[in-house]
Design a protein around this motif. Structure first.
Motif: not given
Length: 296
Positions: A193-209
């Motif tokens: 268990i956990g969590e992930v946060i995208v604070d900022y990103c210039e490029a669009p993200i396709k997927s997080i796996e």
């Protein structure tokens, strides 16, 4: 015609070291059958295999990758004679104990390391008749382990500054991804268990796996072969994830394909979890978390 089967008392076929394995051999015959004896065999084996890249590299490997026998029993459950028409049931029991006091390892189905326990019944028949054989796998799980899992949250931050194996960092988009893993010392029967946060990103993200990887090592003091292979891959986020939104991480460990982390003289079984960020242009950023698995 003769049909033979092994029926264990435990329907899930799961045992612990030191337990008695009990059950019955069931023989169904549509007529009287003569035989030369019925024997039950139980075997526990560690099979080691070298990856193609390691074959021929170290001569020492050829001795260290021989199968390791953990259990070997044979029990005659019926002497030579005749079986009546219909159903015959023969009870049996065998101890789940290592050969010569050897420690038993958990059942594990890997790529280069396999730990398996099987029970087989064989009915010998006359010269022109084929022997009747039935085999089934049994599962061994550890009793409570001395070393315990623990909950020690591990925070992480992924950004271009802490990337490795990148030749030209100028082509990497600016981003900051953070989160936490509940623990890297995990119980095998509890979820990761956990969590992930995208604070900022210039490029669009396709997927997080999330990728679960086995790291198997075979060899000895003279040399060893270490190989990492994927067990499973699950998607935790699809598309251009909302910025600042905690995305939960939840993964169960698959039975048989994982086992408590193990290190012996001839082989090691370890595990890693990779958090994989795939950008829209198919560039990939990976954060690796070595984990230890326990059972109690």
């Amino acid at each position: 015609m003769v049909d033979i089967d092994i029926r264990l008392r435990k329907a899930n076929k799961t045992y612990k070291e030191g337990e008695l394995l009990t059950g019955i051999v069931v023989i169904q015959s549509n007529g009287e059958q003569s035989h030369n004896g019925i024997t039950l065999f139980m075997e526990g084996i560690v099979n080691l295999q070298l990856s193609a890249k390691s074959v021929g590299v170290f001569e020492a490997f050829y001795n260290s990758v021989k199968p390791i026998q953990l259990i070997s029993y044979s029990l005659e459950v019926a002497k030579a004679g005749r079986l009546p028409t219909g159903k015959t049931e023969i009870p049996f029991e065998l101890p789940m104990k290592g050969k010569g006091g050897k420690a038993l390892y958990e059942t594990y189905h890997g790529v280069f390391v396999n730990v398996t326990y099987t029970i087989k019944v064989e009915m010998k028949r006359k010269l022109l008749s084929k022997d009747v054989v039935k085999q089934t796998e049994i599962i061994l799980e550890y009793k409570e382990q001395a070393e315990k899992a623990s909950t020690e949250p591990l925070p992480f931050t992924i950004s271009p500054e802490n990337l490795q194996n990148v030749k030209d960092k100028t082509i990497v988009p600016k981003f900051k991804i953070k989160g936490k893993i509940d623990t890297t010392r995990c119980l095998i029967n509890q979820p990761f268990i956990g969590e992930v946060i995208v604070d900022y990103c210039e490029a669009p993200i396709k997927s997080i796996e999330l990728q679960l990887v086995r790291v198997e090592t075979c060899g000895c003091a003279e040399g060893y072969s270490k190989d990492a292979t994927e067990i499973q891959n699950i998607q935790v986020g699809e598309g251009n994830i909302c910025r600042g939104l905690p995305v939960p991480i939840f993964m169960t460990f698959p039975r048989l394909f994982t086992c408590p982390t193990l290190a012996t003289t001839n082989f090691k079984i370890e595990f890693e979890v990779n958090l994989v960020i795939i950008f829209h242009d198919d560039h990939i950023v990976t954060e690796t978390f070595p984990i230890k698995l326990y059972r109690y």
